[in-house]
Design an enzyme around this catalytic site. Structure first.
Site, short mmCIF file in Angstrom:
data_model
loop_
_atom_site.label_atom_id
_atom_site.label_comp_id
_atom_site.label_asym_id
_atom_site.label_seq_id
_atom_site.Cartn_x
_atom_site.Cartn_y
_atom_site.Cartn_z
N GLU A 4 41.25 39.82 49.68
CA GLU A 4 41.41 38.67 48.80
C GLU A 4 41.80 37.42 49.59
O GLU A 4 42.18 36.41 49.01
CB GLU A 4 42.39 38.92 47.66
CG GLU A 4 43.73 39.45 48.02
CD GLU A 4 44.52 39.72 46.75
OE1 GLU A 4 44.50 40.88 46.27
OE2 GLU A 4 45.15 38.79 46.22
N CYS A 30 43.39 44.20 45.31
CA CYS A 30 43.82 45.18 46.31
C CYS A 30 42.89 46.37 46.45
O CYS A 30 43.14 47.24 47.28
CB CYS A 30 45.22 45.68 45.99
SG CYS A 30 46.41 44.33 45.97
N THR A 34 56.93 40.83 49.46
CA THR A 34 56.05 41.94 49.82
C THR A 34 54.67 41.57 50.31
O THR A 34 54.03 42.39 50.97
CB THR A 34 55.85 42.86 48.60
OG1 THR A 34 55.39 42.05 47.50
CG2 THR A 34 57.16 43.54 48.20
N ARG A 92 55.95 42.26 34.52
CA ARG A 92 56.08 43.67 34.16
C ARG A 92 54.77 44.26 33.65
O ARG A 92 54.57 45.47 33.69
CB ARG A 92 57.19 43.85 33.11
CG ARG A 92 58.60 43.73 33.71
CD ARG A 92 59.66 44.15 32.72
NE ARG A 92 59.53 45.57 32.36
CZ ARG A 92 59.97 46.58 33.12
NH1 ARG A 92 60.56 46.35 34.28
NH2 ARG A 92 59.83 47.83 32.71
N THR A 143 52.11 44.22 35.13
CA THR A 143 51.38 44.82 36.25
C THR A 143 51.75 46.29 36.44
O THR A 143 51.12 46.99 37.21
CB THR A 143 51.67 44.07 37.57
OG1 THR A 143 53.06 44.20 37.88
CG2 THR A 143 51.30 42.61 37.49
N HIS A 190 47.95 53.07 46.45
CA HIS A 190 48.17 51.65 46.69
C HIS A 190 49.67 51.41 46.67
O HIS A 190 50.39 52.00 45.87
CB HIS A 190 47.48 50.81 45.61
CG HIS A 190 47.82 49.35 45.76
ND1 HIS A 190 47.65 48.68 46.95
CD2 HIS A 190 48.37 48.45 44.90
CE1 HIS A 190 48.05 47.42 46.79
NE2 HIS A 190 48.51 47.26 45.56
N LYS A 242 58.70 51.54 45.65
CA LYS A 242 58.95 52.38 44.46
C LYS A 242 57.70 52.86 43.75
O LYS A 242 57.59 54.02 43.38
CB LYS A 242 59.79 51.59 43.44
CG LYS A 242 61.25 51.58 43.70
CD LYS A 242 62.03 51.40 42.39
CE LYS A 242 63.39 50.73 42.67
NZ LYS A 242 63.58 49.46 41.99
N ASN A 273 53.11 44.85 51.37
CA ASN A 273 51.89 45.18 50.64
C ASN A 273 50.72 44.51 51.32
O ASN A 273 50.60 43.28 51.28
CB ASN A 273 52.03 44.69 49.19
CG ASN A 273 50.77 44.91 48.38
OD1 ASN A 273 49.80 45.49 48.87
ND2 ASN A 273 50.78 44.47 47.13
N SER A 302 44.05 44.80 41.09
CA SER A 302 44.33 44.09 39.85
C SER A 302 43.06 43.55 39.25
O SER A 302 42.13 43.18 39.95
CB SER A 302 45.30 42.94 40.12
OG SER A 302 46.56 43.45 40.44
#
Lengths: 385, 135, 358
Positions: C92, C124, C165, C212, C214, C247, C252, C279, C309
């Site tokens: 991207e 991603c 990230t 959230r 996502t 991914h 977490k 990331n 995404s």
């Protein structure tokens, strides 16, 4: 082949002449030289210029410069050899007169750096390097000198401050040169504190670029004797040699091979050995080039050129005076014009007109101008008649 | 914008593609079609390994026009293991100071933009200290 | 009459078996500790989603990084670059909006001119999109070898949560016939819906994200759907795998999704690099896979599920073959790049990532 003499010399003060266009710089030097030559009329003009087509958007210079001094109708050519452009023009003038095809040749070295500012000037000067394989990777002419100095320090391990002697000497001699850009002495302490430009080069290792113009009238001895009242200076040796353009293509980058060959050939033509000269106007555009030029000419062993400076051998009363009117560092570096300034300064010495900077009984001078890191080396031997 | 001249040299810039002389086996960079050693015709492509050693270096405080945003950066003369020497930036030094004799390897990196942020991106060879690999 | 279409397999499995012939990673050397972002934007307070992230140097971009990862893959594969029939890069942060990164990379490798080099984008999962396409090219017999790369120099808006990230890095995979492979791709499955959890409009410098949103509707739903469908149709479960790579937008999420799918921490940890490099967006799942291939033994099985995404997930079932032992050492390992590390502060980060306003 005819004997070639310098019948007239002229120069303007080296500096930042913001208010003067290039043709004015040139005219002033030319008119001074023509006056000094007692009114000899040139049939040909050789212009030494490096940057005008880029920084002044002006090529085809002879047409403009001849016109401004009322010399249209003569022959005119520009010689370009990076920083040795003026010396190249002098060589052309010498060849023209020596061949017999031209009776009187006018040589003018002129540079106007103050038509651009900042990074654009440095980029223009780097025209003398290999664009695709040196400049595009990010190198410029200062970096080339820095690369050589770094390697020199690594191979020969001189004391770092030794190079300061060249700057100190240049500035000391420039004090009494009315045409020099910097007329104040500097101390070794100032050298040691100087800011880094490109490691290990500091500010005082680099001769600053400036505007300048110097001119010389060349002719055959018998023509000059008729019109000129001052002492004549003969051009007894002349040689121009080129080496690879890029430093990385040299088999031995510290050897300055072109400088060595040009000294050898010019001296052979003059029928002398290098040690027969009374002074050596070399190219100290960067302090390391001074050391390398001394070594290439054979005045010092490889890696020991700096010792001559330290021993005092290079001062006006030493055994091999250099930079007698300030050199590139003290007089200033007007690029293409520098080579003609060196000739003019050597001629002043041989005519006994160097004033406070006079080298006692100077009869023979070796004059060498380098284009780039000795990508071109042009050497002349001048003798008092 | 200097599109054609950079495009002409892309194989040299991206991949250190030079020539080998079929007469004396000398490796040539950049290509010049005539061998600098023996003077014979030399047009056979040769891809250099990219391994070399630093012959000299300098850290530049002021970049030339187009490189101002990259300063301070280090330019070096790198002797390739096959013989020729090239001028190139050293990159990825991290905290390691450059040294004459340092073993380096070629990487293809951004050299600069051609003209402005609207111009093409010019890529080319730089050299970095050999990447440490656990055996 | 055709067999009932609803009973046909949905798995992406080419007629000719396909595998990974060579692979290679790239991570730049600079690291921005998450604590620096916290220091500047949050008064040094609060937890951080990763320890630090990798930051590209001034002279690096997706093209330069892809060239190095691809050279590593070629070194392991041991084939001539001129045999590549595709060099497909998913990212991207392609350096050009119009002019594929693949053109420069293919030229640098020596793969031009008989090669396809269009760019891929799907947030991603752009890299694994390229990987699925490469499976098709090779598996159909259209070309013997194809290179698929996922690489990014991801950006987060200054002060935004993503700044902790968004990192730089990725990996390249050279695909070819299974009989030459160091790891065989048994099957793949792509699961995609129109789910706007994160996007960027053309002239915007930084993406928008759904906070959230996502999580469950995006990341977890798509990965779990893709991975479970793949495993169901193959007739396997988490226990049949030694490794699982997901991914990894933070530390977490991949651990949680692994748990949800029945994987243990031991299976997930070797491919979990985000705590140390952040990331890497289109490079993330792929660089996790390269780290696993650096240590996996012949016969072991790897599940990979990316997430992009917008949204979607590509899942792969991979089995390591004998050839890996001989080829692994021919290029730097992922860990070698991770170990090469120069920490920087927020000021240097802002300079390197071009975030200073002119």
């Amino acid at each position: 082949m005819s004997e070639v003499v310098i019948a007239g010399i002229g120069q303007i003060p080296v500096g930042e002449h913001w208010e003067l266009p290039l043709h004015t710089l040139s005219s002033r030097a030319i008119l001074a030289a023509l006056g000094d030559a007692g009114g000899l009329k040139p049939q040909a003009m050789y212009v030494g210029n490096f940057l005008a087509s880029v920084v002044s958007h002006q090529a085809n210079l002879p047409a403009q410069l001849a016109d401004h001094v009322g010399l249209t109708g003569i022959e005119g050519i520009t010689a370009e050899a990076a920083g040795a452009s003026g010396a190249a023009a002098f060589r052309l003038g010498y060849l023209a007169v020596a061949s017999g095809f031209v009776d009187v040749a006018l040589v003018v070295g002129v540079e106007k750096v103050t038509d651009v500012i900042g990074a654009d000037l440095e980029t223009a000067v780097s025209l003398g390097a290999d664009y695709d394989f040196e400049c595009v990777p990010g190198m410029n002419s200062k970096a080339a000198a820095a690369l050589l100095m770094q390697r020199y320090l690594y191979e020969y391990r001189p004391p770092r401050q030794a190079f300061g002697e060249f700057a100190v000497l240049a500035h000391a001699n420039a004090v009494h040169n009315p045409n020099a850009m910097y007329r104040r002495a500097i101390s070794a302490g100032a050298y040691e504190k100087a800011a880094m430009v490109a490691s290990p080069l500091n500010l005082y290792d680099v001769a600053p670029y400036a505007d300048g113009a110097a001119a010389v009238v060349l002719t055959r001895a018998e023509l000059a004797e008729k019109t000129v009242r001052h002492k004549l200076v003969r051009v007894s040796g002349s040689s121009s040699v080129i080496d690879t353009l890029a430093l990385h293509d040299r088999s031995d980058p510290l050897a300055f091979q072109a400088a060595a060959y040009s000294v050898e050939r010019a001296c052979r033509k003059a029928g002398i050995l290098p040690q027969d000269v009374d002074l050596f106007e070399l190219t100290d555009a960067f302090s390391v080039y001074a050391a390398l030029s001394l070594e290439a000419a054979g005045f010092a062993k490889r890696g020991e050129g700096w010792k001559l400076a330290q021993e005092g051998a290079l001062s006006l009363n030493g055994k091999l005076p250099i930079l007698t009117m300030g050199g590139f560092k003290g007089r200033g570096n007007p690029l293409a014009a520098s080579g003609v300034y060196q000739i003019v300064e050597a001629a002043l010495q041989l005519r006994g007109e160097a004033g406070a900077n006079q080298v006692a009984q100077a009869r023979r001078a070796l004059v060498q101008t380098l284009g780039g890191p000795a990508s071109t080396a042009i050497t002349h031997v001048l003798e008092a008649l | 914008m200097e599109i054609p001249r950079h495009w002409r040299l892309k194989k040299q810039r991206y991949g250190l593609v030079g020539e080998v002389c079929p007469h004396c086996n000398v490796k040539i960079f950049p290509p010049r079609d005539v061998c600098p050693e023996c003077g014979g015709e030399a047009k056979e492509p040769y891809v250099f390994s990219g391994r070399g050693e630093v012959y000299s270096f300098t850290t530049m405080m002021d970049g030339p026009a187009g490189y101002e945003e990259a300063t301070p950066y280090t330019i070096a003369l790198v002797k390739l293991e096959e013989g020729p020497m090239v001028t190139a930036q050293l990159t990825d030094l991290g905290e390691q100071p450059p040294e004459i004799g340092m073993a380096v390897e070629m990487v293809t990196r951004k050299i600069r933009e051609d003209g402005s942020e609207r111009g093409m991106i010019i890529y080319g060879y730089k050299f970095r200290p050999v990447l440490a690999r656990e055996q | 009459m055709q067999a009932n279409p609803t009973e046909q397999s949905l798995l992406l499995k080419p007629d000719r078996p396909v595998g990974i012939i060579g692979y290679g990673a790239y991570v730049p050397r600079y690291r921005l500790p998450a604590s620096e972002v916290a220091r500047i934007w949050h008064g040094g307070e609060g937890g951080t989603p990763v320890k630090e992230k990798a930051v590209a140097g001034l002279d690096e971009d997706v093209i330069t990084m892809s060239i190095e990862a691809a050279r590593n893959a070629l070194a392991r594969a041991g084939i001539e670059a001129s045999l590549l029939r595709a060099v497909w890069i998913g990212s991207e942060s392609h350096p050009y909006a119009v002019k594929p990164s693949g053109t420069v990379v293919a030229e640098a490798l020596g793969a031009t001119p008989a090669v396809s080099t269009g760019d891929w984008q799907f947030a991603c999962k752009a890299g694994t999109e390229a990987l699925v396409a490469a499976m098709g090219l090779v598996g159909s017999g259209m070309g013997r070898y194809a290179l698929a790369i996922g690489m990014d120099t991801a950006q987060g808006r200054p002060g935004d949560q993503l700044e902790y990230t968004a990192g730089c890095g990725g990996a390249a995979f050279l695909l070819g016939p299974a009989e030459e492979a160091l790891a065989v791709i048994e099957a793949a499955f792509s699961y995609v819906t129109d789910t706007p959890d994160f996007w960027r409009r053309p002239m915007q410098k930084y993406p928008e994200h759904g906070q959230r949103f996502t999580g469950e509707p995006a990341y977890f739903h798509h990965i779990e759907s893709a991975a479970s469908q793949l495993m169901k149709e193959l007739g396997v479960s988490a226990a049949d795998y030694q490794y699982a790579v997901f991914h990894q937008p933070n530390a977490k999420f991949p651990q949680k999704v692994g748990e949800n799918l029945g994987f243990t921490a031991e299976q997930v940890t070797p491919g979990l690099l985000s705590p140390l490099i952040g990331n890497t967006y289109a490079g993330a799942a792929l660089i996790g896979l390269s780290a696993v291939l650096d240590v996996a033994k012949p016969g072991e099985r790897i599940l990979v599920a990316s997430f992009g995404s917008g949204a979607g997930s590509d899942a792969f079932s991979i089995r390591v073959s004998e050839a890996i032992e001989a080829r692994r050492g021919k290029a730097p390992r992922t860990a070698d790049y991770i170990a090469r590390r120069t920490p920087i502060d927020y000021g240097m980060y802002v300079r390197l990532r071009g975030k200073l306003a002119d």
